[in-house]
Design a protein around this motif. Sequence first.
Motif, PDB file in Angstrom:
ATOM      1  N   ARG A   1       0.674  -1.090   0.036  1.00  0.00           N
ATOM      2  CA  ARG A   1      -0.102  -0.013   0.010  1.00  0.00           C
ATOM      3  C   ARG A   1       0.852   1.053  -0.040  1.00  0.00           C
ATOM      4  O   ARG A   1       0.542   2.183  -0.612  1.00  0.00           O
ATOM      5  CB  ARG A   1      -1.069   0.054   1.165  1.00  0.00           C
ATOM      6  N   MET A   2       1.997   1.103   0.703  1.00  0.00           N
ATOM      7  CA  MET A   2       2.829   2.489   0.690  1.00  0.00           C
ATOM      8  C   MET A   2       3.874   2.634  -0.363  1.00  0.00           C
ATOM      9  O   MET A   2       4.899   3.354  -0.244  1.00  0.00           O
ATOM     10  CB  MET A   2       3.528   2.452   2.397  1.00  0.00           C
ATOM     11  N   ARG A   3       3.906   1.489  -1.274  1.00  0.00           N
ATOM     12  CA  ARG A   3       4.752   1.605  -2.594  1.00  0.00           C
ATOM     13  C   ARG A   3       4.599   3.260  -3.090  1.00  0.00           C
ATOM     14  O   ARG A   3       3.641   3.718  -3.438  1.00  0.00           O
ATOM     15  CB  ARG A   3       4.440   0.838  -3.576  1.00  0.00           C
ATOM     16  N   PRO A   4       5.678   3.737  -3.329  1.00  0.00           N
ATOM     17  CA  PRO A   4       5.742   5.356  -3.711  1.00  0.00           C
ATOM     18  C   PRO A   4       5.334   5.243  -5.273  1.00  0.00           C
ATOM     19  O   PRO A   4       5.468   4.263  -5.821  1.00  0.00           O
ATOM     20  CB  PRO A   4       7.289   5.554  -3.727  1.00  0.00           C
ATOM     21  N   ARG A   5       4.422   6.291  -5.376  1.00  0.00           N
ATOM     22  CA  ARG A   5       3.626   6.511  -6.767  1.00  0.00           C
ATOM     23  C   ARG A   5       4.666   7.283  -7.747  1.00  0.00           C
ATOM     24  O   ARG A   5       4.132   7.326  -8.951  1.00  0.00           O
ATOM     25  CB  ARG A   5       2.306   7.053  -6.799  1.00  0.00           C
TER      26      ARG A   5
ATOM     27  N   LEU B   1       3.293   5.814   9.170  1.00  0.00           N
ATOM     28  CA  LEU B   1       2.554   6.054  10.344  1.00  0.00           C
ATOM     29  C   LEU B   1       1.422   7.148   9.807  1.00  0.00           C
ATOM     30  O   LEU B   1       0.484   7.089  10.612  1.00  0.00           O
ATOM     31  CB  LEU B   1       3.332   6.606  11.286  1.00  0.00           C
ATOM     32  N   ALA B   2       1.720   8.057   9.012  1.00  0.00           N
ATOM     33  CA  ALA B   2       0.903   9.225   8.866  1.00  0.00           C
ATOM     34  C   ALA B   2       0.157   9.117   7.793  1.00  0.00           C
ATOM     35  O   ALA B   2      -1.043   9.606   7.712  1.00  0.00           O
ATOM     36  CB  ALA B   2       1.784  10.549   8.733  1.00  0.00           C
ATOM     37  N   ASP B   3       0.332   8.404   6.607  1.00  0.00           N
ATOM     38  CA  ASP B   3      -0.122   8.533   5.144  1.00  0.00           C
ATOM     39  C   ASP B   3      -1.502   7.790   5.455  1.00  0.00           C
ATOM     40  O   ASP B   3      -1.621   6.678   6.030  1.00  0.00           O
ATOM     41  CB  ASP B   3       0.744   7.777   4.311  1.00  0.00           C
ATOM     42  N   GLU B   4      -2.387   8.204   4.687  1.00  0.00           N
ATOM     43  CA  GLU B   4      -3.741   7.659   4.778  1.00  0.00           C
ATOM     44  C   GLU B   4      -3.845   6.129   4.030  1.00  0.00           C
ATOM     45  O   GLU B   4      -4.661   5.285   4.402  1.00  0.00           O
ATOM     46  CB  GLU B   4      -4.641   8.528   3.835  1.00  0.00           C
ATOM     47  N   ARG B   5      -2.836   5.820   3.127  1.00  0.00           N
ATOM     48  CA  ARG B   5      -2.664   4.452   2.640  1.00  0.00           C
ATOM     49  C   ARG B   5      -2.103   3.683   3.545  1.00  0.00           C
ATOM     50  O   ARG B   5      -2.271   2.418   3.522  1.00  0.00           O
ATOM     51  CB  ARG B   5      -1.849   4.562   1.063  1.00  0.00           C
ATOM     52  N   GLY B   6      -1.341   4.169   4.727  1.00  0.00           N
ATOM     53  CA  GLY B   6      -0.807   3.505   5.792  1.00  0.00           C
ATOM     54  C   GLY B   6      -1.326   3.277   7.102  1.00  0.00           C
ATOM     55  O   GLY B   6      -2.789   2.842   7.133  1.00  0.00           O
TER      56      GLY B   6
ATOM     57  N   ALA C   1      -2.445   5.838   8.776  1.00  0.00           N
ATOM     58  CA  ALA C   1      -3.259   7.031   9.213  1.00  0.00           C
ATOM     59  C   ALA C   1      -3.270   7.832  10.266  1.00  0.00           C
ATOM     60  O   ALA C   1      -4.301   8.293  10.728  1.00  0.00           O
ATOM     61  CB  ALA C   1      -4.718   6.576   8.466  1.00  0.00           C
ATOM     62  N   GLY C   2      -2.293   8.087  11.063  1.00  0.00           N
ATOM     63  CA  GLY C   2      -1.909   8.634  11.903  1.00  0.00           C
ATOM     64  C   GLY C   2      -2.717   7.767  13.338  1.00  0.00           C
ATOM     65  O   GLY C   2      -2.847   8.528  14.509  1.00  0.00           O
ATOM     66  N   ASP C   3      -3.031   6.776  13.234  1.00  0.00           N
ATOM     67  CA  ASP C   3      -3.859   5.949  14.324  1.00  0.00           C
ATOM     68  C   ASP C   3      -2.844   5.355  15.388  1.00  0.00           C
ATOM     69  O   ASP C   3      -3.419   5.038  16.491  1.00  0.00           O
ATOM     70  CB  ASP C   3      -4.545   4.838  13.530  1.00  0.00           C
ATOM     71  N   TYR C   4      -1.673   5.445  14.989  1.00  0.00           N
ATOM     72  CA  TYR C   4      -0.674   4.767  15.968  1.00  0.00           C
ATOM     73  C   TYR C   4       0.480   5.716  16.355  1.00  0.00           C
ATOM     74  O   TYR C   4       1.089   6.592  15.334  1.00  0.00           O
ATOM     75  CB  TYR C   4      -0.085   3.400  15.390  1.00  0.00           C
ATOM     76  N   THR C   5       0.918   5.669  17.542  1.00  0.00           N
ATOM     77  CA  THR C   5       2.137   6.528  17.890  1.00  0.00           C
ATOM     78  C   THR C   5       3.400   5.209  18.251  1.00  0.00           C
ATOM     79  O   THR C   5       2.936   4.081  18.421  1.00  0.00           O
ATOM     80  CB  THR C   5       1.973   7.181  19.164  1.00  0.00           C
ATOM     81  N   LEU C   6       4.559   5.730  17.903  1.00  0.00           N
ATOM     82  CA  LEU C   6       5.742   4.751  18.010  1.00  0.00           C
ATOM     83  C   LEU C   6       6.727   5.238  18.889  1.00  0.00           C
ATOM     84  O   LEU C   6       7.264   6.396  18.629  1.00  0.00           O
ATOM     85  CB  LEU C   6       6.150   4.556  16.480  1.00  0.00           C
TER      86      LEU C   6
END
Length: 450
Positions: free
Chosen positions: A35-39, A195-200, A202-207
């Motif tokens: 999903r996070m593969r650069p476009r 961590l931040a991207d909507e495809r990933g 989406a900001g739902d987790y902190t690390l």
Amino acid sequence: MTVEGLFDIPGSGGPPPGTGSLSANTHSSAPLAVRMRPRTLDELVGQSQLRASGSPLRQLIEGDRSMSLLLWGPPGTGKTTIASIVSQQTQRRFVEVSAVAAGVKEVRAAIDSARAELARGGQETVLFVDEVHRFTKAQQDALLPGVENRWVTLVAATTENPFFSVISPLLSRSLLLRLESLTDDDVSAVVDHALADERGLAGDYTLDDDARAHLVRLAGGDARRVLTYLEAAAGAAAETHIDLATAETAVDQAAVRYDRQGDQHYDVISAFIKSIRGSDADAALHYLARMMEAGEDPRFIARRLVISASEDIGLADPTALTTAVAAAQAVQLIGMPEARLNLAQATIALAVAPKSNAVTMAIDAASADVRAGRIGQVPPHLRDAHYAGAQKIGHGKTYVYPHDEPFGVAEQQYAPEVVEDATYYRPTALGAEAAVKERWERIRRLVRGR
């Protein structure tokens, strides 16, 4: 457009094994790394030499030219991603063939399908061949018609030196691009983006920082691997917080407390060298393993082994330096993780070798005299006598050629008068240096006429 049935031919039940398309793997249930593969090239992390303005790759993509690429680099550095970017940004179909599962039949079917698509006035095809070095010569030969006639834009990826693993005709028809390993900063940037991207996520987790450092270290410069680890850690998190314990559990490997820029870096390498000096091979291997597991630069370890070979062993085992240098060369030639065996062999060899610091003491004593100003003039008979008139001023006039003397040793003064009686090298009676000691004492007496 859909690519289902892309390779369907009359009488077949679907696409041949070993083929597929990345464009069908962008759904929400796809792995995070997919999903996070650069476009676009601008989203690609690392590989600044390939992304630079005016670079061949950028010209190829932005100029929408048909040119085959051969991508050479370690796993997880962006080879498949670059092929996907070429496909998306140039509006070409993307078809993937794995050299692990596909054969000549599948390769020809892919090329025939691309050729038929062009004949119908359809899109051009990007044919991505992963691990092309696994193809036999016959399989690589099957790619040539499609490349020569530009029925496909071939993007072939390999982790091995293509000059040894790819046939010359294919190599000469492709633009060779070398990808470098990602740095820890590059991999950390991949984590932040996911961590931040909507495809990933989406900001739902902190690390936590220590959890991030653990995942980055384990990734070893592989962006795909760190995303796999991050996804596993997110799945193991009780809530929306990923701490070190969660990261350790998710990837089933404990974190190594090791700061490559701080005290741990210096403390562990110090213990490593002192264990070798103390002839404890087991302890030395423990510290070696700690450094390697923590991602320490293997070249740093190799350099310290080379130093130790002369500092702590010297002529007690003259092969120690050769062994250490060979390990350092192996690190450069082979790289990690395989080079860990070469480093381990050198570590054991140096640890069990007889020890002598006579070389260290000798150069330290000589340097101390020089720093103290005990330098003196080079004896006239040792000075350069090759230029015209040198002998008229006494240069080389009384020099005795050692090869003309018995035993190949001439009695004459070599050191300046101020240090004529200095004794720097004091060999021990340990290991092979015992024989050196006996010979050096005889030679010294002959040279100094005693």
